[in-house]
Enzyme design. Structure first.
Site, PDB file in Angstrom:
ATOM      1  N   ASP A   1     -86.916 -33.530  37.984  1.00 48.87           N
ATOM      2  CA  ASP A   1     -86.245 -31.960  38.565  1.00 48.87           C
ATOM      3  C   ASP A   1     -85.371 -32.126  39.530  1.00 48.87           C
ATOM      4  OD1 ASP A   1     -88.374 -31.249  36.595  1.00 48.87           O
ATOM      5  OD2 ASP A   1     -89.886 -31.016  38.266  1.00 48.87           O
TER       6      ASP A   1
ATOM      7  N   CYS B   1     -82.166 -45.229  36.532  1.00 47.97           N
ATOM      8  CA  CYS B   1     -80.796 -45.241  35.510  1.00 47.97           C
ATOM      9  C   CYS B   1     -80.612 -46.654  35.449  1.00 47.97           C
ATOM     10  CB  CYS B   1     -79.791 -44.837  36.438  1.00 47.97           C
ATOM     11  SG  CYS B   1     -78.038 -45.057  35.644  1.00 47.97           S
TER      12      CYS B   1
ATOM     13  N   CYS C   1     -74.133 -41.977  38.877  1.00 46.03           N
ATOM     14  CA  CYS C   1     -73.158 -42.559  38.146  1.00 46.03           C
ATOM     15  C   CYS C   1     -72.846 -41.637  36.895  1.00 46.03           C
ATOM     16  CB  CYS C   1     -73.553 -43.951  37.789  1.00 46.03           C
ATOM     17  SG  CYS C   1     -74.685 -44.085  36.547  1.00 46.03           S
TER      18      CYS C   1
ATOM     19  N   GLU D   1     -79.987 -22.629  34.711  1.00 47.69           N
ATOM     20  CA  GLU D   1     -80.119 -23.059  33.401  1.00 47.69           C
ATOM     21  C   GLU D   1     -80.350 -21.784  32.357  1.00 47.69           C
ATOM     22  OE1 GLU D   1     -81.507 -27.049  30.680  1.00 47.69           O
ATOM     23  OE2 GLU D   1     -82.278 -26.394  32.530  1.00 47.69           O
TER      24      GLU D   1
ATOM     25  N   ASP E   1     -83.569 -25.613  39.331  1.00 47.28           N
ATOM     26  CA  ASP E   1     -84.086 -25.878  38.089  1.00 47.28           C
ATOM     27  C   ASP E   1     -85.655 -25.569  38.017  1.00 47.28           C
ATOM     28  OD1 ASP E   1     -84.409 -28.160  35.659  1.00 47.28           O
ATOM     29  OD2 ASP E   1     -86.282 -28.650  36.769  1.00 47.28           O
TER      30      ASP E   1
ATOM     31  N   CYS F   1     -77.091 -47.946  37.233  1.00 45.03           N
ATOM     32  CA  CYS F   1     -76.749 -48.123  38.509  1.00 45.03           C
ATOM     33  C   CYS F   1     -78.003 -48.417  39.442  1.00 45.03           C
ATOM     34  CB  CYS F   1     -76.103 -47.038  39.031  1.00 45.03           C
ATOM     35  SG  CYS F   1     -77.088 -45.328  39.209  1.00 45.03           S
TER      36      CYS F   1
END
Length: 398
Positions: free
Chosen positions: A355, A345, A329, A273, A188, A348
Protein backbone atom coordinates in the site's frame (compact mmCIF):
# COMPACT_ATOMS: atom_id res chain seq x y z
CA UNK A 1 -12.79 27.00 -6.71
CA UNK A 2 -15.97 28.03 -4.96
CA UNK A 3 -16.08 31.68 -3.82
CA UNK A 4 -19.56 31.78 -2.31
CA UNK A 5 -20.36 28.50 -0.65
CA UNK A 6 -23.87 27.49 0.23
CA UNK A 7 -23.85 24.57 2.62
CA UNK A 8 -26.54 22.73 4.55
CA UNK A 9 -26.60 22.82 8.33
CA UNK A 10 -28.39 19.76 9.58
CA UNK A 11 -30.05 19.50 12.99
CA UNK A 12 -32.24 17.05 14.77
CA UNK A 13 -35.64 18.17 15.99
CA UNK A 14 -38.51 16.70 17.96
CA UNK A 15 -41.95 17.44 16.47
CA UNK A 16 -45.19 17.53 18.40
CA UNK A 17 -47.84 14.97 17.50
CA UNK A 18 -49.63 17.53 15.33
CA UNK A 19 -46.42 18.53 13.54
CA UNK A 20 -45.46 14.90 12.98
CA UNK A 21 -48.87 14.19 11.48
CA UNK A 22 -48.67 17.25 9.22
CA UNK A 23 -45.17 16.38 8.02
CA UNK A 24 -46.12 12.75 7.43
CA UNK A 25 -49.04 13.89 5.26
CA UNK A 26 -46.70 16.20 3.39
CA UNK A 27 -44.20 13.39 2.76
CA UNK A 28 -46.97 11.21 1.36
CA UNK A 29 -48.28 13.98 -0.89
CA UNK A 30 -44.78 14.77 -2.16
CA UNK A 31 -44.26 11.11 -3.04
CA UNK A 32 -47.67 10.90 -4.73
CA UNK A 33 -47.10 14.01 -6.86
CA UNK A 34 -43.64 12.84 -7.88
CA UNK A 35 -44.96 9.44 -8.98
CA UNK A 36 -47.93 10.94 -10.84
CA UNK A 37 -45.69 13.36 -12.70
CA UNK A 38 -43.19 10.62 -13.52
CA UNK A 39 -45.99 8.41 -14.88
CA UNK A 40 -47.33 11.30 -16.98
CA UNK A 41 -43.89 12.04 -18.45
CA UNK A 42 -43.22 8.38 -19.14
CA UNK A 43 -46.55 7.91 -20.91
CA UNK A 44 -45.96 11.06 -22.94
CA UNK A 45 -42.51 9.83 -23.95
CA UNK A 46 -44.06 6.56 -25.19
CA UNK A 47 -46.28 8.71 -27.44
CA UNK A 48 -43.12 10.54 -28.60
CA UNK A 49 -44.17 13.68 -26.75
CA UNK A 50 -42.26 15.70 -24.21
CA UNK A 51 -43.58 17.04 -20.93
CA UNK A 52 -41.59 19.70 -19.07
CA UNK A 53 -41.82 21.21 -15.60
CA UNK A 54 -44.39 23.85 -16.58
CA UNK A 55 -46.72 21.21 -17.96
CA UNK A 56 -46.44 19.02 -14.86
CA UNK A 57 -47.15 22.11 -12.76
CA UNK A 58 -50.36 22.62 -14.74
CA UNK A 59 -51.18 18.95 -14.21
CA UNK A 60 -50.73 19.42 -10.46
CA UNK A 61 -53.33 22.19 -10.48
CA UNK A 62 -55.75 19.91 -12.33
CA UNK A 63 -55.09 17.01 -9.95
CA UNK A 64 -55.96 19.17 -6.95
CA UNK A 65 -59.38 19.87 -8.45
CA UNK A 66 -60.32 16.20 -8.71
CA UNK A 67 -62.20 14.49 -5.92
CA UNK A 68 -59.72 11.62 -5.73
CA UNK A 69 -56.70 13.89 -5.17
CA UNK A 70 -58.38 16.76 -3.32
CA UNK A 71 -56.30 15.90 -0.24
CA UNK A 72 -53.29 17.49 -1.95
CA UNK A 73 -54.81 20.86 -0.99
CA UNK A 74 -54.41 20.04 2.70
CA UNK A 75 -50.62 20.44 2.70
CA UNK A 76 -48.37 23.29 1.64
CA UNK A 77 -48.10 23.62 -2.13
CA UNK A 78 -44.40 24.53 -2.04
CA UNK A 79 -43.03 21.01 -1.29
CA UNK A 80 -45.23 19.66 -4.08
CA UNK A 81 -43.81 22.15 -6.57
CA UNK A 82 -40.29 21.32 -5.36
CA UNK A 83 -40.97 17.64 -6.03
CA UNK A 84 -41.74 18.54 -9.65
CA UNK A 85 -38.51 20.52 -9.87
CA UNK A 86 -36.57 17.56 -8.47
CA UNK A 87 -38.13 15.36 -11.13
CA UNK A 88 -37.10 17.86 -13.80
CA UNK A 89 -33.53 17.72 -12.47
CA UNK A 90 -33.63 13.91 -12.51
CA UNK A 91 -34.64 13.93 -16.18
CA UNK A 92 -31.92 16.46 -16.98
CA UNK A 93 -29.33 14.21 -15.33
CA UNK A 94 -30.67 11.25 -17.29
CA UNK A 95 -30.48 13.17 -20.57
CA UNK A 96 -26.88 14.12 -19.77
CA UNK A 97 -26.08 10.45 -18.97
CA UNK A 98 -25.17 11.34 -15.39
CA UNK A 99 -27.87 9.13 -13.90
CA UNK A 100 -30.33 6.37 -14.67
CA UNK A 101 -33.92 6.91 -15.72
CA UNK A 102 -35.95 8.26 -12.76
CA UNK A 103 -37.70 5.60 -10.69
CA UNK A 104 -40.95 5.68 -8.77
CA UNK A 105 -40.77 6.36 -5.05
CA UNK A 106 -41.87 3.49 -2.81
CA UNK A 107 -43.51 4.25 0.52
CA UNK A 108 -41.20 2.02 2.59
CA UNK A 109 -37.97 2.47 0.65
CA UNK A 110 -37.79 6.07 -0.54
CA UNK A 111 -36.50 8.91 1.59
CA UNK A 112 -39.26 10.70 3.49
CA UNK A 113 -38.49 14.38 2.93
CA UNK A 114 -40.02 17.69 1.89
CA UNK A 115 -38.30 20.86 0.74
CA UNK A 116 -39.59 24.33 1.62
CA UNK A 117 -38.47 27.53 -0.06
CA UNK A 118 -38.39 30.92 1.65
CA UNK A 119 -42.06 31.58 0.88
CA UNK A 120 -43.11 28.56 2.94
CA UNK A 121 -41.25 29.07 6.21
CA UNK A 122 -40.43 31.80 8.71
CA UNK A 123 -37.05 31.98 10.44
CA UNK A 124 -36.74 34.63 13.14
CA UNK A 125 -34.60 34.79 16.25
CA UNK A 126 -33.52 31.19 15.86
CA UNK A 127 -37.09 29.89 15.60
CA UNK A 128 -38.20 28.05 12.47
CA UNK A 129 -41.89 27.80 11.62
CA UNK A 130 -43.07 25.91 8.54
CA UNK A 131 -46.16 26.59 6.45
CA UNK A 132 -49.39 25.07 7.77
CA UNK A 133 -47.95 25.01 11.31
CA UNK A 134 -48.74 27.29 14.21
CA UNK A 135 -45.74 26.51 16.41
CA UNK A 136 -42.01 26.53 15.62
CA UNK A 137 -40.04 23.31 15.44
CA UNK A 138 -38.23 22.14 18.57
CA UNK A 139 -34.72 22.07 17.06
CA UNK A 140 -31.60 20.96 18.92
CA UNK A 141 -29.08 23.62 17.85
CA UNK A 142 -25.97 21.45 18.11
CA UNK A 143 -23.88 24.12 16.37
CA UNK A 144 -24.57 27.76 15.52
CA UNK A 145 -25.50 28.98 12.09
CA UNK A 146 -23.11 31.48 10.45
CA UNK A 147 -23.59 34.96 11.86
CA UNK A 148 -26.34 36.77 10.01
CA UNK A 149 -27.19 33.69 7.96
CA UNK A 150 -30.61 33.52 6.38
CA UNK A 151 -31.73 30.08 5.07
CA UNK A 152 -32.81 29.98 1.45
CA UNK A 153 -34.35 26.50 1.59
CA UNK A 154 -35.31 24.17 4.41
CA UNK A 155 -35.51 20.40 3.99
CA UNK A 156 -37.31 18.31 6.58
CA UNK A 157 -36.70 14.57 6.62
CA UNK A 158 -37.36 11.46 8.67
CA UNK A 159 -34.97 8.54 8.47
CA UNK A 160 -35.80 4.85 8.73
CA UNK A 161 -34.86 4.90 12.43
CA UNK A 162 -37.67 7.37 13.11
CA UNK A 163 -35.38 10.37 13.71
CA UNK A 164 -36.45 13.78 12.43
CA UNK A 165 -33.97 16.19 10.84
CA UNK A 166 -34.12 19.68 9.41
CA UNK A 167 -31.47 20.95 7.00
CA UNK A 168 -31.05 24.69 6.46
CA UNK A 169 -29.22 25.78 3.31
CA UNK A 170 -27.23 28.93 4.09
CA UNK A 171 -24.34 30.84 2.62
CA UNK A 172 -21.28 30.31 4.80
CA UNK A 173 -18.82 33.23 4.64
CA UNK A 174 -16.36 31.35 6.85
CA UNK A 175 -15.51 28.94 4.03
CA UNK A 176 -12.62 30.63 2.23
CA UNK A 177 -9.61 29.35 0.24
CA UNK A 178 -6.75 28.36 2.50
CA UNK A 179 -3.23 29.67 2.11
CA UNK A 180 -1.39 27.76 -0.61
CA UNK A 181 1.12 25.17 0.49
CA UNK A 182 3.72 23.22 -1.43
CA UNK A 183 2.72 19.85 -0.03
CA UNK A 184 1.24 17.00 -2.04
CA UNK A 185 0.16 13.56 -0.94
CA UNK A 186 -0.73 10.30 -2.63
CA UNK A 187 -3.63 8.41 -1.06
CA UNK A 188 -4.17 4.68 -1.49
CA UNK A 189 -7.42 3.31 -0.08
CA UNK A 190 -7.59 -0.20 1.29
CA UNK A 191 -9.28 -2.63 3.64
CA UNK A 192 -6.52 -3.62 6.07
CA UNK A 193 -5.85 0.11 6.47
CA UNK A 194 -8.50 2.60 5.42
CA UNK A 195 -5.88 4.98 3.95
CA UNK A 196 -2.17 4.70 3.27
CA UNK A 197 -0.39 7.97 2.50
CA UNK A 198 2.72 8.49 0.43
CA UNK A 199 4.33 9.96 3.56
CA UNK A 200 4.22 6.50 5.13
CA UNK A 201 1.32 7.25 7.47
CA UNK A 202 -1.42 4.64 7.72
CA UNK A 203 -4.97 5.28 8.89
CA UNK A 204 -6.57 2.31 10.62
CA UNK A 205 -9.84 0.98 9.25
CA UNK A 206 -12.45 1.39 12.02
CA UNK A 207 -14.65 -1.36 10.49
CA UNK A 208 -17.81 0.12 11.98
CA UNK A 209 -20.10 -2.48 10.47
CA UNK A 210 -18.01 -5.38 11.79
CA UNK A 211 -18.06 -3.96 15.31
CA UNK A 212 -21.86 -3.93 15.35
CA UNK A 213 -22.34 -7.04 13.20
CA UNK A 214 -23.44 -9.27 16.09
CA UNK A 215 -26.04 -6.79 17.33
CA UNK A 216 -27.26 -6.28 13.77
CA UNK A 217 -27.55 -10.01 13.10
CA UNK A 218 -29.51 -10.53 16.32
CA UNK A 219 -31.93 -7.73 15.48
CA UNK A 220 -32.38 -9.03 11.93
CA UNK A 221 -33.14 -12.53 13.21
CA UNK A 222 -35.81 -11.11 15.50
CA UNK A 223 -37.29 -9.21 12.56
CA UNK A 224 -37.30 -12.28 10.31
CA UNK A 225 -39.34 -14.22 12.89
CA UNK A 226 -42.20 -11.75 12.71
CA UNK A 227 -45.02 -12.52 10.33
CA UNK A 228 -45.22 -10.54 7.13
CA UNK A 229 -47.32 -7.43 6.82
CA UNK A 230 -47.14 -4.20 8.76
CA UNK A 231 -47.98 -5.20 12.33
CA UNK A 232 -46.91 -3.19 15.37
CA UNK A 233 -44.30 -5.72 16.51
CA UNK A 234 -42.79 -5.97 13.06
CA UNK A 235 -42.57 -2.17 12.85
CA UNK A 236 -40.77 -2.08 16.20
CA UNK A 237 -38.24 -4.69 15.14
CA UNK A 238 -37.73 -3.03 11.77
CA UNK A 239 -36.95 0.21 13.57
CA UNK A 240 -34.44 -1.57 15.84
CA UNK A 241 -32.57 -2.77 12.76
CA UNK A 242 -32.72 0.72 11.25
CA UNK A 243 -31.29 2.27 14.44
CA UNK A 244 -28.26 -0.02 14.31
CA UNK A 245 -27.68 0.84 10.65
CA UNK A 246 -28.03 4.54 11.49
CA UNK A 247 -25.47 4.22 14.30
CA UNK A 248 -23.00 2.56 11.90
CA UNK A 249 -23.55 5.21 9.21
CA UNK A 250 -23.23 8.11 11.65
CA UNK A 251 -19.94 6.88 13.08
CA UNK A 252 -18.55 6.15 9.62
CA UNK A 253 -19.50 9.60 8.34
CA UNK A 254 -17.96 11.29 11.37
CA UNK A 255 -14.60 9.55 10.79
CA UNK A 256 -14.59 10.39 7.08
CA UNK A 257 -15.38 14.06 7.75
CA UNK A 258 -12.47 14.35 10.17
CA UNK A 259 -10.06 12.57 7.81
CA UNK A 260 -10.97 14.54 4.69
CA UNK A 261 -10.87 17.88 6.51
CA UNK A 262 -7.42 17.09 7.87
CA UNK A 263 -6.07 16.01 4.46
CA UNK A 264 -7.45 19.06 2.66
CA UNK A 265 -6.10 21.48 5.26
CA UNK A 266 -2.60 19.96 5.26
CA UNK A 267 -2.06 19.42 1.51
CA UNK A 268 -2.32 21.53 -1.62
CA UNK A 269 -2.50 18.58 -4.03
CA UNK A 270 -4.22 15.29 -3.26
CA UNK A 271 -3.79 12.31 -5.59
CA UNK A 272 -6.24 9.41 -5.46
CA UNK A 273 -7.06 6.42 -7.64
CA UNK A 274 -10.09 6.55 -9.92
CA UNK A 275 -11.71 3.39 -8.59
CA UNK A 276 -15.00 2.02 -9.91
CA UNK A 277 -16.53 1.17 -6.56
CA UNK A 278 -19.85 0.24 -8.14
CA UNK A 279 -18.19 -2.58 -10.05
CA UNK A 280 -15.92 -3.62 -7.19
CA UNK A 281 -18.80 -4.34 -4.82
CA UNK A 282 -20.02 -6.98 -7.27
CA UNK A 283 -17.29 -9.18 -5.80
CA UNK A 284 -19.30 -11.04 -3.18
CA UNK A 285 -16.21 -11.84 -1.12
CA UNK A 286 -15.24 -8.19 -0.68
CA UNK A 287 -18.52 -6.32 -1.12
CA UNK A 288 -19.30 -6.05 2.59
CA UNK A 289 -15.82 -4.80 3.52
CA UNK A 290 -15.69 -2.32 0.62
CA UNK A 291 -19.11 -0.93 1.51
CA UNK A 292 -18.04 -0.55 5.13
CA UNK A 293 -14.90 1.35 4.07
CA UNK A 294 -17.09 3.82 2.06
CA UNK A 295 -14.47 4.68 -0.56
CA UNK A 296 -16.97 6.51 -2.76
CA UNK A 297 -18.16 8.70 0.12
CA UNK A 298 -14.54 9.46 1.02
CA UNK A 299 -13.82 10.65 -2.50
CA UNK A 300 -16.98 12.75 -2.65
CA UNK A 301 -16.10 14.53 0.60
CA UNK A 302 -12.52 15.08 -0.51
CA UNK A 303 -13.63 16.65 -3.79
CA UNK A 304 -16.14 19.16 -2.46
CA UNK A 305 -13.90 20.22 0.42
CA UNK A 306 -11.00 20.72 -2.00
CA UNK A 307 -13.32 22.90 -4.06
CA UNK A 308 -14.23 24.92 -0.96
CA UNK A 309 -10.67 25.53 0.21
CA UNK A 310 -8.81 25.98 -3.07
CA UNK A 311 -7.08 22.61 -3.19
CA UNK A 312 -6.50 20.31 -6.15
CA UNK A 313 -7.64 16.69 -6.46
CA UNK A 314 -6.08 14.49 -9.14
CA UNK A 315 -7.48 11.06 -9.98
CA UNK A 316 -5.07 8.54 -11.47
CA UNK A 317 -6.43 6.08 -14.01
CA UNK A 318 -7.82 2.95 -12.34
CA UNK A 319 -5.72 0.71 -14.62
CA UNK A 320 -2.46 2.34 -13.61
CA UNK A 321 -0.39 -0.48 -11.98
CA UNK A 322 0.40 1.42 -8.80
CA UNK A 323 0.79 -1.71 -6.65
CA UNK A 324 2.99 -3.66 -9.09
CA UNK A 325 5.27 -0.77 -10.08
CA UNK A 326 8.50 -0.33 -8.12
CA UNK A 327 8.57 3.24 -6.83
CA UNK A 328 12.38 3.07 -6.60
CA UNK A 329 13.44 1.89 -10.07
CA UNK A 330 10.22 1.80 -12.09
CA UNK A 331 10.22 -1.94 -12.80
CA UNK A 332 6.88 -3.65 -13.21
CA UNK A 333 6.18 -6.91 -11.38
CA UNK A 334 4.40 -9.62 -13.34
CA UNK A 335 1.71 -10.49 -10.80
CA UNK A 336 0.53 -9.17 -7.44
CA UNK A 337 -2.26 -11.17 -5.76
CA UNK A 338 -4.26 -9.40 -3.05
CA UNK A 339 -2.78 -11.58 -0.30
CA UNK A 340 0.73 -10.26 -1.03
CA UNK A 341 1.23 -7.31 1.34
CA UNK A 342 5.02 -6.91 0.95
CA UNK A 343 7.19 -7.70 -2.06
CA UNK A 344 10.76 -7.33 -3.25
CA UNK A 345 11.66 -5.84 -6.61
CA UNK A 346 13.62 -8.29 -8.81
CA UNK A 347 15.51 -5.45 -10.49
CA UNK A 348 16.77 -3.34 -7.59
CA UNK A 349 16.09 -5.56 -4.59
CA UNK A 350 14.00 -2.94 -2.75
CA UNK A 351 11.40 -4.37 -0.41
CA UNK A 352 8.06 -2.56 -0.58
CA UNK A 353 4.98 -2.38 1.55
CA UNK A 354 2.24 -2.91 -1.02
CA UNK A 355 0.00 0.00 0.00
CA UNK A 356 2.84 2.42 0.77
CA UNK A 357 4.43 1.71 -2.60
CA UNK A 358 1.09 2.26 -4.35
CA UNK A 359 0.62 5.62 -2.60
CA UNK A 360 4.09 6.77 -3.72
CA UNK A 361 3.38 5.75 -7.32
CA UNK A 362 0.03 7.52 -7.26
CA UNK A 363 1.71 10.69 -6.04
CA UNK A 364 4.37 10.53 -8.78
CA UNK A 365 1.76 9.95 -11.49
CA UNK A 366 -0.46 12.71 -10.14
CA UNK A 367 2.38 15.24 -10.03
CA UNK A 368 3.30 14.30 -13.60
CA UNK A 369 -0.14 15.16 -14.91
CA UNK A 370 -0.27 18.29 -12.75
CA UNK A 371 3.02 19.65 -14.10
CA UNK A 372 3.23 18.52 -17.70
CA UNK A 373 0.15 16.46 -18.44
CA UNK A 374 -0.17 12.77 -19.22
CA UNK A 375 -2.30 10.34 -21.16
CA UNK A 376 -5.48 9.07 -19.61
CA UNK A 377 -4.74 5.38 -20.22
CA UNK A 378 -1.76 3.49 -18.83
CA UNK A 379 1.01 2.15 -21.01
CA UNK A 380 0.67 -1.32 -19.56
CA UNK A 381 3.36 -2.92 -21.75
CA UNK A 382 6.20 -0.65 -20.76
CA UNK A 383 7.86 -1.13 -17.35
CA UNK A 384 7.91 2.55 -16.48
CA UNK A 385 4.66 3.50 -18.17
CA UNK A 386 2.80 5.89 -15.87
CA UNK A 387 -0.47 7.53 -16.58
CA UNK A 388 -2.92 9.75 -14.80
CA UNK A 389 -5.73 12.15 -15.45
CA UNK A 390 -6.48 15.39 -13.76
CA UNK A 391 -9.65 15.25 -11.75
CA UNK A 392 -11.75 18.29 -12.51
CA UNK A 393 -13.22 19.01 -9.13
CA UNK A 394 -16.95 19.51 -9.76
CA UNK A 395 -18.62 22.73 -8.78
CA UNK A 396 -21.29 21.55 -6.40
CA UNK A 397 -23.48 22.63 -3.60
CA UNK A 398 -23.15 19.80 -1.05
Amino acid sequence: MATHVKRPFKYRFYPTDAQAAELSRTFGCVRKVYNLALAARTEAWARQERVNYNQTSALLTAWKKTGELAYLNEVSSVPLQQALRHLQTAFANYSSKRARYPRFKAKKKSRASAEYTSSAFRFRDGRLTLAKMADPLDIVWSRPLPEGASPTTVTVSRDSAGRWFVSLLCEDPSVKPLAATGTAVGIDVGLDHLLTLSTGDKIANPRHERRDRERLARAQRELSRKAGGDGANRRKDRQKVAKIHARIADRRRDVLHKLTTRLVRENQTLVIEDLSVRNMVKNRSLARAISDAAWAEFRSMLEYKADWYGREVIAVDRFFPSSKLCSHCGSLAQAMPLNVRTWTCDSCGTTHDRDGNAAKNLLAAGLAVSVCGAGVRPQRRTPDGRSAMKQKTPRREP
